[in-house]
Every structure is written in C-alpha cells, then in structure tokens.
Design an enzyme around this catalytic site. Structure first.
Site, mmCIF file in Angstrom:
data_model
loop_
_atom_site.group_PDB
_atom_site.id
_atom_site.type_symbol
_atom_site.label_atom_id
_atom_site.label_comp_id
_atom_site.label_asym_id
_atom_site.label_seq_id
_atom_site.Cartn_x
_atom_site.Cartn_y
_atom_site.Cartn_z
ATOM 1 N N GLY A 1 0.861 -1.297 0.119
ATOM 2 C CA GLY A 1 -0.016 -0.087 0.039
ATOM 3 C C GLY A 1 1.042 1.104 -0.039
ATOM 4 O O GLY A 1 1.913 1.397 -0.633
ATOM 5 N N ASN A 2 0.360 2.379 0.908
ATOM 6 C CA ASN A 2 1.245 3.577 0.705
ATOM 7 C C ASN A 2 1.983 3.727 1.773
ATOM 8 O O ASN A 2 1.895 3.012 2.952
ATOM 9 C CB ASN A 2 0.232 4.611 0.629
ATOM 10 N N VAL B 1 0.436 4.660 5.491
ATOM 11 C CA VAL B 1 -0.368 3.709 6.337
ATOM 12 C C VAL B 1 1.045 2.886 6.623
ATOM 13 O O VAL B 1 0.901 2.100 7.653
ATOM 14 C CB VAL B 1 -1.397 3.036 5.510
ATOM 15 N N GLY B 2 1.808 2.509 5.923
ATOM 16 C CA GLY B 2 3.082 1.708 6.090
ATOM 17 C C GLY B 2 3.492 2.161 7.333
ATOM 18 O O GLY B 2 3.958 1.033 8.279
ATOM 19 N N GLU C 1 5.294 -3.066 1.255
ATOM 20 C CA GLU C 1 5.748 -2.932 -0.414
ATOM 21 C C GLU C 1 5.029 -1.563 -0.714
ATOM 22 O O GLU C 1 3.687 -1.583 -0.435
ATOM 23 C CB GLU C 1 5.162 -4.060 -1.101
ATOM 24 N N CYS D 1 2.100 0.034 -8.838
ATOM 25 C CA CYS D 1 3.088 0.560 -7.865
ATOM 26 C C CYS D 1 4.536 1.010 -8.632
ATOM 27 O O CYS D 1 5.162 1.792 -8.327
ATOM 28 C CB CYS D 1 3.321 -0.057 -6.862
#
Lengths: 491, 483
Positions: free
Chosen positions: A188-189, A192-193, A210, A244
């Site tokens: 994800g982004n 949020v990572g 990732e 991505c």
C-alpha cells in the site's frame, strides 16, 4: 472477542496442531489454489471488471497469469527451498553438522491492496503457505467486489482455519493490527506503512512493506525513441496508471520532448484506439475520491495529450503533461493514475541530481543504448529495482527480489524470496560431546598459551571448501597413523 | 540544533560525497579498525576491567578476538560480497543482463550494549563499513569506561565524520532516534527493542534487533554428564552470566539432577577456584541495579551451589538453584546473571512443551548423544538458533546467521550476513531496445491469441533456461508457439 480476534486465535490454534508443516500439506494447498484460478476465472474477471473496468484478458494477463506461475514455481521448488542449507565449515566445526534450517514463523497477516487485488494479496499468500505458516488474508475494501469474491471463494479451496479471509475497512484492519502476528506483509502507501510498522512494533513483529513512490523514467536523447515511448506508454497506462511500479514521470532533454509526446500519443492510439473510453482494454480509476485527487493534479500543468475525463465513470483519458515544473502539483505525490508528466532537464547529470533529491523510489527506469549511461544511473542513484529499456517486466522475473528501499518499502518477495521472507532461517550447529580436549583453550584460567591456540583457530582459520577439508583430514589421519605406529607397535 | 542532529547531518553529508563507495576506501577503514583493536588492546582491556572486572585475557578471548576475525573476513571477502550477483535467467530474459547489485543504505545507527561493549557495538560496525555506509555509533552508557575509550580513540583511527561515536544516556538516545536513518541496529532488551522499532517506524527505517530471552538448556539423561555440565558451566558463568546467549536455565529429569549439580560444582571449582571472588577470570555484575535485580530473582528458590554475594563489589558467586518451579521469580525474566536454575521435567516431551509455552528464545541448547532426540527438539521448537552439545560457540561460526525470532529479535548478522543486513540488494534488469516484436503479445488490444502466446511465455518464465530441458514446437493457426 471480536471477529478479528477469533479468526486470528483460530488460525494460531490450527498452526499449533502442526498440520501446515508437512510439505505434502503445503503442496496440496498450493495445488488447490491453482485450481481456484483455473475454475473461477469468470467470477474473478467479473469482479475486477466491476472494480477497475479491466477486460477479462487484461485480468488474466496482469493478475492471474503471474500468480499461476508463482504457484507452479513454489510447488516445483518447495522441497529444495525447505531443505536444510549446509554452510561453509571451518577448522572448529570440521566434524560438526552445520546448517541453516528454514522454519515457519507462525501466523502471518497479509494486507492486500486494491490495484491488482489478486496479484498483490495472493502472491504473498503463496509464500506464506509454502513456508508452512498460517495466514490471515485481509483484502483491500476499496476493491469491494473482489474482496467479496475472495471471501467467498478462498475458503472453498484452501483450509479456512489456517488461511481465513477477513474483510472490512479501517476499523477492522486496526482491530487486526492489535492482534499478535509473527509477520505482517503490507502492500500500500507509505503513510499507512508507518502505522503498520508502529503497530507491529508493539509485538516485535517483523514486517514487509511494499510501498510506492514516484518512479522516475529517464529517456536518453540517443535512444530509439519510438520503441522507448511504446514501452513507457504501456507501462504507464496499464491499469490506468494504478501500478506501484508505473513510470511516474519522464525526465528528458527539451530537444526530444516533442518527439516523446508524439510517440507516446501514437502508442496510446495503437493500444487504446482513438476513443479509449470505449476500448475494453482501457480501465477506470478505482473510485471518485482517487478520480478527484488525480484530476486536481492537472491544474497547474500543460496538457499535451488527452485530459478528457468523465467523473460519472471515473474515466480519465491517457494524458501527457508537458514542460512540467518540479513545483507542480503533479510532482508532489505519487500519481497512481494515467497522467504522464514530462520534465525537461539538461542531461544525465541533472536527471541524477533530480532523482537523488527525492525519496528513493520503488523502480527506476532508464532508456538508453549506452551501457555507460546505465552504469552511471545505477551507481549514482538508489531505488528498489532498476530496469533499463523497458517498464514493469522485472516484476515477472521470479529470481529477482521485488521490494523497495527507504520510503518505497522494506523486505522483498517473489519466488524463493517470498519463501525466505516468511520463514525463520534458523542456525543449527550440532556438535558431539567428544574431543573435549580441544575446548581447554577456552576455559579459565585464561593463559597466554591458551589464548595463542584460540587466536590460531579463530584468526588463521580459513573457511574450508571440500578439498581443504579432505586435505586436512588426510593430514590428521597420517599424523594419527604415525603416532599409533610409534606408540603401539613393537619396535 | 542538538549535538545529535549535527552529528547525523555531518554523517549524511559525508556519505553523500560518495567516498564510502569505493571498496578500497572501505578496506582502508577496516584495516584501520583492525589496527585500533591491536594497538589499543591495553586501553580496551583496562576499560572492560573497570566496567565488568574482566581479565585482560578474558577480554581478548571474548571481545576482541571475534572482532578481529570478523574484520579480517570482511577485508578478505569484500570484493566477492559487493560484486553484482547474477541470478537465474529464463526464456524471456535470456538476452538480458539480470543481477542483484548490493548497495549501501546510507547512514545507519548502531546502538551497542554493555555486556560485551566492544564486540556487540563494533561487530555491526564492521558490516556497516563493509557495505559502504556511514554509521553513528552509540555505545551503552551502562559500560561508561568502554564508552569513554571508544569516544576518545575511535576517531583517531576511523573517519570521524562518517563513523562518529555519540555517547550519552536515555535522553541522548531518544534524540538520536528522532533523526532519520537508513537502518537502525540495536542490541539490548526486548522492552527497549519495541521503542526502537516504534521510533524507526516514523521514518520507515528498517531495523535489526538483537534481543534476548530465556535460552533453555535440555540435558538428556543418557549423555556424558561430565562433559555436558563442563560446557554448560562455561557457557553460563562467562562474563558472570551476562551473555545474551547464556544457557538461562536447565531442564532435566529428576533422576540426574543431583549428578548435574555435582558436575557443575566440579567445573566451577576447576574454572574459578574455591574462591571465585578473588579469581582474576571471574567477573562482576555491571552495576548495583542489576546486582539487586539478580539477587532478588533467587528469592523463593533453593540454593544448592554458591549464593554468596557482596554488594559493594557487585559480586555474586557462581550459583545453582535446584528443584526450581515455573512460577518462581527466577523464571519470570531473563536472568542475565550467574544464577543457574534447574527445573526437573519428566522427559523431552515435557521439555519441548515447556519451551513452547514461552517466548521464542535466542538459542535452544540440547545435550544428547541421540540424533533423533536432537532432531525432535529442532523440529518441535523455534528459536534464533539451536546448538547441540555445547554452548555459545555458534556465535563464532561466521557462516551462520546470528539473530533472534519473535521476542528474541529480528534480522541477523555476522560474516556475510552483516554485509547483507546493511545493504540494499537492488534488482537490476538491463534489456535492450531491440526485439520489440516479442512484446506485441503484451500490448493491447488483448486478444485471445495474444493471451495464449503470453501464457506459454509466462509458463516458461518459471522454468529457467537450465531446467527447461525439452523444447517442443507446436504449430497453431496463429503461428509457432515454443514451450
């Protein structure tokens, strides 16, 4: 107990029975997963069509084909991957058994993304199953139809206690993240990572993140611009730019900008016809929120190709922006949409500087016939991966680790890397209770003489290959034989 | 700007000059580090004596020898480790250049521990330098003499912008952790490990956490108890039990408990004489806080060897506790002291269960002549590492990755693993702008024919050119398909 707590507890209990450990079980589950993709192609494609307007062939090409390949590879290589891995011996371990043993971690959490919902949610699952873990699968709620299909179908094919699917939005994900896992795999982004890693820290849970970023694409003026732009256009507009590793923006000299624009325009027409809106192979933006986000990015740049859009359909035409400035809105965040900005720069030096002033991206693209240019680009920048003269395809090379660095992520997967990432590689040293005499150099009292022996064994101590070990053993054998002869045989 | 901010900024600037990238530079720094360890042996030994009452030879054996070995290995192997690593090709990449390129991460933070202040602080540094990074070194303030010597002397040997030493306590460490690093390497306790990871999360910084736990030691009644107990005694009482991989507690059947006690008693006398307090090679607890902590752990258990102590010297005798229960104080936390509890179990089944009910330790020890039993313990437990029939020595096998799992840590190091841990292993795929026609099958419009072609190609993706040992040519209306 919440639904999430129950699912995790059940998965842990199932893991503790030990049934995910035998290789036969893992292969059986992987084969079942394979069947799912063969038998349920229609349901999968229908859901993706509703979520992202991808054509059936497009879904196969970009989602399930790669998965089938990874499952096949895992089934074929599992025995090799899971076997004990002997390591180099040295003088001190010459008669010992020394190896690394891959082991399951336990219960892993896989948080999927919405852009390639099957690929990025199931590929980690393949690694998790292959490594002998239980796995809680949390598909993204943003691709609502696919999440539903995953929730319905997966339990019909694979063990529903070991590999439960838990759907839901932010609160359900937060509840999941409060539970204790042995590894968390998130796609994800970056924003949020960080939250994921923070939550994982409370339980000392290792993570694979990732993430994304702005993947730059440098086009050397001396390359075959027609072919380069064709590949860039394909890489950019697949899935409407929601990839991505899509080339986020182009860096090139002003002298070739017009040509680049023309070639990209030509490729767009070849791929998506004059009217991409009605072309079955051209997708849509996932939802209105992202639609508005992307459209807002065009506000302060010049549109050279495309720009047409339709909010009711979340349609944005394949678009190219020209003479884009670094301060432009489109350069402030990952685009994740079908906008391709071109930033004119003075040459390779400036391109490298530009890239290095920014966060490390997931992918770096360079189009050039010159090996020297490629070498400079690799040596003087950093990114998750580098691909010269094409886009996206390094993703399908399973012998290459796929992952980011810095803001674009940590950890990697694909092929054997998935297996390793979701395993614990446990060091094993099996000694015997014999030859205690050798150990006296380490016991107190610590004398200079003993220390001298220790220095010999630890420092002047080559790691021995097979031949070296054989040679040494031969020498010992000869010495022993001589000693025995002298000591025991009659004169 | 705080002192810590300045140091990190300077290190970043120094890294950005690119001077750590050439291998010659890294080897030069590693050689200087080696010179430091050999020229300043006495300064190092004096500091460790004051911190931990370790003898000079003890310091060499347990701190600097391993370090020298790691430096030598790195110098010898650097060219190999740093070289591009070709990977298996497949049909679609057969004409391409496909490899993994190790690269420096940037600026790393190394937070050391106090128990082997030189080994656990500088061994990671070897990996950081070898991998081409800059590194901030934060030695533990709990071993203040070693920290001071490190701060004074390291800059005389290593580049002080690239590898600065930052001393200080909790607040200085917190200030450091607010800065952005490309990797944080921490050795210490699980409690602080969580805080380090949380701080790292703010910057998406990957971490290596070398933590601890209670490393169990199972003794099979059928083994040579004399040798087993000798090795365990050594492993336990080295550095007064203040070793992350010390055998924390023993599990054995009650029938051998007395013999185990006697053998340990014998070994203690052999190693540390009748009066360990006056013996040069027996250490001290690092400080009064830990002294009190370890002494309190003994409460409620039966002391069968040792137990004597002297708070003024932070001295605790080599101590063994018998018939210890799972609920006793000594079993509630990692001991990290010279107290060896023995818990009786009915056999290996109960031992395995006992181990699995607890957090995954850094190491599991099993003493047995029976390979089947050893294999069972390996198969049915999990830990950072497993060592059969000895203690501690897996630490010196540089080919083995050294690290924990679960509560005992994440990531690993030693030898090449250090290099990898501090590198970014970057995937590189170098294609050419030729053979564009092959790509047609991937471009829209996505027809069914194109899909079939691509299916065959992708199926071949997972065969490598070495494993694909047959080629069949199928002729279809649309053309030839090879697989």
């Amino acid at each position: 107990m919440s639904r999430e707590q129950i699912a995790v507890a059940r998965a842990r209990k199932a893991f503790q029975t030990g049934r995910s450990k035998p290789l036969e079980h893992r292969i059986r589950q992987l084969k079942n997963l394979q069947r799912l993709f063969v038998e349920r192609q229609t349901e999968i494609s229908d859901a993706i069509k509703k979520d992202l307007n991808k054509s059936e062939v497009g879904t196969q090409l970009y989602e399930t084909l790669g998965l089938e390949g990874e499952i096949t590879l895992a089934i074929k290589k599992l025995k090799e991957w899971a076997a004990p891995r002997p390591v180099e011996k040295n003088l001190l371990t010459i008669s010992d058994t020394v190896y690394i043993r891959p082991e399951p971690l336990g219960v892993v959490l896989i948080i999927g993304a919405w852009n390639y919902p099957w690929a990025v949610t199931i590929q980690p699952l393949i690694g998790a199953i292959a490594a002998g873990n239980a796995a809680v699968v949390k598909p993204s709620e943003v691709c609502a139809h696919t999440a539903k299909v995953m929730e319905e179908l997966l339990p019909l094919y694979i063990d529903k206690e070991l590999y439960p699917v838990v759907t839901g939005g932010v609160p359900e994900t937060q509840e999941l993240l409060r539970q204790r896992f042995d590894h968390i795999f998130y796609t994800g982004n970056s924003t949020v990572g960080k939250l994921i890693m923070e939550a994982a820290a409370k339980h000392l849970t290792p993570v694979t993140l990732e993430l994304g970023g702005k993947s730059p694409c440098y086009i050397d003026k001396n390359c075959d611009i027609s072919v380069a732009c064709r590949r860039v256009a394909w890489g950019k507009y697949t899935n409407c730019g929601q990839t991505c590793i899509a080339p986020d923006y182009i860096l090139c000299e002003p002298s070739i900008q017009e040509r680049v624009i023309a070639e990209v325009k030509k490729s767009i027409k070849d791929f998506y016809t004059e009217n991409p809106k009605s072309c079955p192979d051209y997708g849509r933006i996932i939802n209105q929120r992202h639609f508005r986000r992307i459209m807002a990015m065009t506000e302060d740049s010049t549109i050279a190709v495309g720009g047409d859009n339709d909010e009711s359909e979340c349609y944005i035409a394949p678009t190219v922006l020209r003479d884009v400035k670094p301060e432009a809105k489109v350069m402030q965040e990952e685009i994740f949409g079908p906008l391709l900005p071109i930033l004119p720069i003075g040459g390779l030096d400036e391109a490298i500087n530009f890239i290095n002033e920014r966060e490390k991206p997931l992918a770096l693209y360079v189009f050039t016939p010159s090996d020297k240019v490629i070498k400079r680009m690799i040596d003087e920048t950093s990114s998750g991966g580098v691909l010269a003269n094409d886009c996206l395809v390094h993703y399908s090379v399973s012998s290459l680790p796929f992952g980011g660095v810095g803001n674009s992520g940590m950890g990697c997967y694909h092929g054997k890397f998935s297996f390793n990432q979701l395993s614990h590689l446990r060091s094993c040293l099996i000694k015997k209770l014999k030859m205690e005499g050798v150990n006296s150099m380490r016991y107190p009292p610590h004398t200079p003489k003993k220390l001298g022996w220790a220095r010999f064994f630890i420092l002047k101590n080559p790691d021995l290959g097979w031949l070296g070990r054989m040679a040494l053993l031969t020498i010992f054998a000869v010495v022993a034989a001589v000693v025995i002869q002298l000591k025991y045989l009659p004169a | 700007m705080s002192r810590e901010q300045l140091v990190v900024q300077r290190a970043k600037k120094a890294f950005q000059t690119g001077k750590t990238k050439p291998l010659e530079y890294r080897i030069h720094q590693l050689k200087s580090l080696y010179r430091f360890v050999s020229e300043r042996r006495k300064d190092i030994a004096d500091a460790v004596k004051r911190d931990l009452n370790k003898s000079e030879h003890g310091t060499e054996l347990f701190e600097t020898l391993g370090l020298e070995g790691e430096i030598n290995l790195a110098i010898e192997r650097l060219a190999e480790w740093a070289a591009p690593r070709p990977v298996e090709k497949n049909l679609l990449t057969i004409a391409d250049n496909v490899y993994v390129q190790p690269e420096p991460l940037g600026v790393v933070l190394i937070i050391g521990a106090w128990n082997y202040p030189w080994a656990v602080t500088l061994q990671p540094l070897v990996g950081a330098i070898a991998a081409g990074n800059a590194a901030i070194i934060k030695p533990s303030e709990v071993s203040p003499n070693s920290a001071k010597v490190m701060e004074e002397l390291l800059p005389l040997y290593l580049d002080k912008d690239l590898y600065p030493v930052v001393t200080g306590g909790v607040s200085e460490t917190q200030e450091l952790l607010k800065q952005r690093f490309d990797h944080v390497f921490y050795t210490g306790s699980s409690a602080v490990g969580k805080l380090v990871m949380q701080a790292a999360a703010q910057h998406l910084t990957p971490v290596t956490l070398e933590l601890g736990g209670k490393s169990p030691c199972y003794i099979d009644k059928n083994c040579d108890l004399a040798v087993a107990c000798r090795r365990i005694t050594w492993g336990k009482f080295v550095n007064c039990g203040q070793t992350c991989i010390a055998p924390d507690y023993i599990l054995c059947e009650s029938s051998i408990q007395n013999q185990v006690v006697e053998e340990i008693r014998k070994s203690i006398k052999e190693f540390y004489t009748d009066n360990p307090k006056t013996f040069e090679d027996y250490g001290r607890i690092i400080n009064k806080r830990h002294f009190k902590r370890v002494m309190a752990l003994m409460e409620g258990s039966t002391v069968v060897i040792g137990g004597e102590s002297d708070e003024s010297e932070c001295y605790i005798a080599p101590t063994v506790l018998k018939d210890v229960t799972a609920e006793s104080r000594v079993m509630q936390e990692e001991i990290f002291g010279p107290v060896l509890p023995i818990i009786t179990v009915s056999g290996v089944d109960e031992a395995i269960q006992f181990i699995n009910e607890r957090e995954k330790p850094l190491v599991v020890y099993v003493f047995s002549p029976d390979n089947k039993l050893v294999r069972r313990v390996i198969a049915e437990t999990s830990s950072g590492a497993l060592l059969a029939n000895d203690c501690l020595v897996h630490f010196c096998v540089s080919a083995l990755p050294f690290g924990g799992v679960g509560n005992s840590g994440m990531g690993c190091y030693h030898g090449r693993h250090s290099f990898n841990q501090f590198s970014h292993l970057r995937s590189c795929l170098i294609k050419k702008l030729k053979l564009e026609s092959i790509n047609n099958m991937r471009y829209p419009p996505h027809t069914a024919i194109a899909r079939e072609l691509l299916k065959s190609a992708i199926r071949c993706h997972c065969c490598t050119s070495s494993s694909c040992n047959w080629v069949s040519v199928k002729i279809r209306p649309s053309g030839l398909i090879f697989c």
